[in-house]
Design a protein around this motif. Structure first.
Motif, short mmCIF file in Angstrom:
data_model
loop_
_atom_site.label_atom_id
_atom_site.label_comp_id
_atom_site.label_asym_id
_atom_site.label_seq_id
_atom_site.Cartn_x
_atom_site.Cartn_y
_atom_site.Cartn_z
N ARG A 186 65.24 -12.80 -30.28
CA ARG A 186 66.27 -12.02 -31.28
C ARG A 186 67.27 -12.76 -31.38
NH1 ARG A 186 66.70 -6.77 -27.06
NH2 ARG A 186 64.61 -5.69 -27.68
N ARG A 187 67.81 -13.77 -30.90
CA ARG A 187 68.83 -14.68 -31.37
C ARG A 187 68.22 -15.47 -32.61
NH1 ARG A 187 70.04 -15.66 -26.05
NH2 ARG A 187 68.53 -17.16 -25.91
N SER A 188 67.24 -15.88 -32.56
CA SER A 188 66.58 -16.85 -33.72
C SER A 188 66.15 -16.08 -34.97
CB SER A 188 65.41 -17.60 -33.13
OG SER A 188 65.91 -18.44 -32.13
N THR A 189 66.04 -14.93 -34.86
CA THR A 189 65.55 -13.88 -35.98
C THR A 189 66.59 -12.90 -36.69
OG1 THR A 189 64.52 -12.49 -34.66
CG2 THR A 189 63.18 -14.29 -35.25
N GLN A 190 67.84 -13.13 -36.04
CA GLN A 190 68.97 -12.17 -36.42
C GLN A 190 69.43 -12.14 -37.85
OE1 GLN A 190 71.89 -11.87 -33.47
NE2 GLN A 190 72.63 -14.16 -33.73
N GLY A 191 69.26 -13.61 -38.18
CA GLY A 191 69.95 -14.08 -39.65
C GLY A 191 69.15 -13.60 -40.93
N SER A 192 69.62 -13.91 -41.98
CA SER A 192 68.67 -13.54 -43.22
C SER A 192 67.64 -14.48 -43.48
CB SER A 192 69.69 -13.35 -44.30
OG SER A 192 70.57 -14.50 -44.43
N VAL A 193 67.91 -15.70 -42.98
CA VAL A 193 67.20 -16.90 -43.21
C VAL A 193 66.60 -17.30 -41.94
CG1 VAL A 193 66.75 -19.13 -44.24
CG2 VAL A 193 68.32 -17.58 -45.37
#
Length: 230
Positions: free
Chosen positions: A96-103
């Motif tokens: 969740r921390r690694s995929t929460q950004g737009s990139v």
């Protein structure tokens, strides 16, 4: 009279040998008996703990691989007091921390997932192994402590020979018997500790291998999901 409680050392009664021993040998015997009791308490508690952990882990992993929705499974099962549940929770949290950004950095995410779950596995194994060091210590030290009591008792026997100027067996036998009894108690404490340490180490190694396989499988699942992310 019951020979077990006879205070004649020639009967080789354990209580008689203890009562007639020198205070140093008594201290050695008492310490070794306390270590033996502590060892058996750890053995029984550890045996139950490993058994419960192994069975609960099997159930958790079986249910996980049958689940269709990882998020739903996380909501209902991530808080369980199990090593596999905490490894699973560490993987989801990092995901969740690694995929929460737009990139999304796919390579970096895969590395962080592997590191996070690997650290969780190591932490769980450290907690499971918490009291194994006690068994290792008792198994390695108890024979030498008993040997110290033996050496002290034999020295006392030679002192008796010198003071009484009598080399008959009746003079030296009680002290030698007390001394050898200290060694026997040391072995009584050490042998179960060594056997239990080896057995439990094997059990923990099996749990560690199982957790690593679970982490690898979950990492592969998240990696496939990462390939579908845009």
């Amino acid at each position: 009279m019951n020979p077990f409680f006879n205070t004649d050392a020639a009967t080789l009664s354990p209580i008689a040998l203890f009562l007639q021993a020198d205070w140093v040998v008594k201290g050695v015997m008492f310490g070794l008996l306390a270590a033996s009791i502590w060892t058996w308490a750890i053995i029984f508690s550890f045996w139950r703990k490993l058994g419960r952990t192994r069975k609960a882990t099997e159930v958790f992993e079986r249910d996980f691989w049958k689940a269709d929705d990882i998020d739903a499974f996380y909501k209902t099962r991530a808080d369980e007091d199990l090593p596999s549940a905490r490894v699973f929770a560490a993987g989801v949290a990092e995901w969740r921390r690694s995929t929460q950004g737009s990139v999304i950095d796919r390579g970096g995410t895969r590395e962080r997932l592997a590191t996070s779950m690997g650290a969780a596995v190591a932490n769980e194994i450290d907690k499971l192994s918490d009291r194994l060091n006690v068994l290792a210590t008792v198994g390695s030290v108890a024979p030498f402590v008993g040997l110290f009591g033996t050496v002290w008792g034999i020295m006392r026997s030679f002192t008796s020979i010198a003071s009484q100027q009598n080399t008959s067996l009746a003079v030296v036998a009680p002290g030698i018997a007390e001394a050898l009894f200290a060694t026997a108690i040391g072995l009584f404490a050490a042998i179960p500790a060594v056997i239990a340490y080896n057995r439990f180490s094997h059990g923990i190694n099996r749990i560690e291998a199982r957790l690593n396989r679970f982490a690898d499988g979950f990492h592969a699942t998240l990696s496939r999901q990462l390939d579908r992310e845009r």
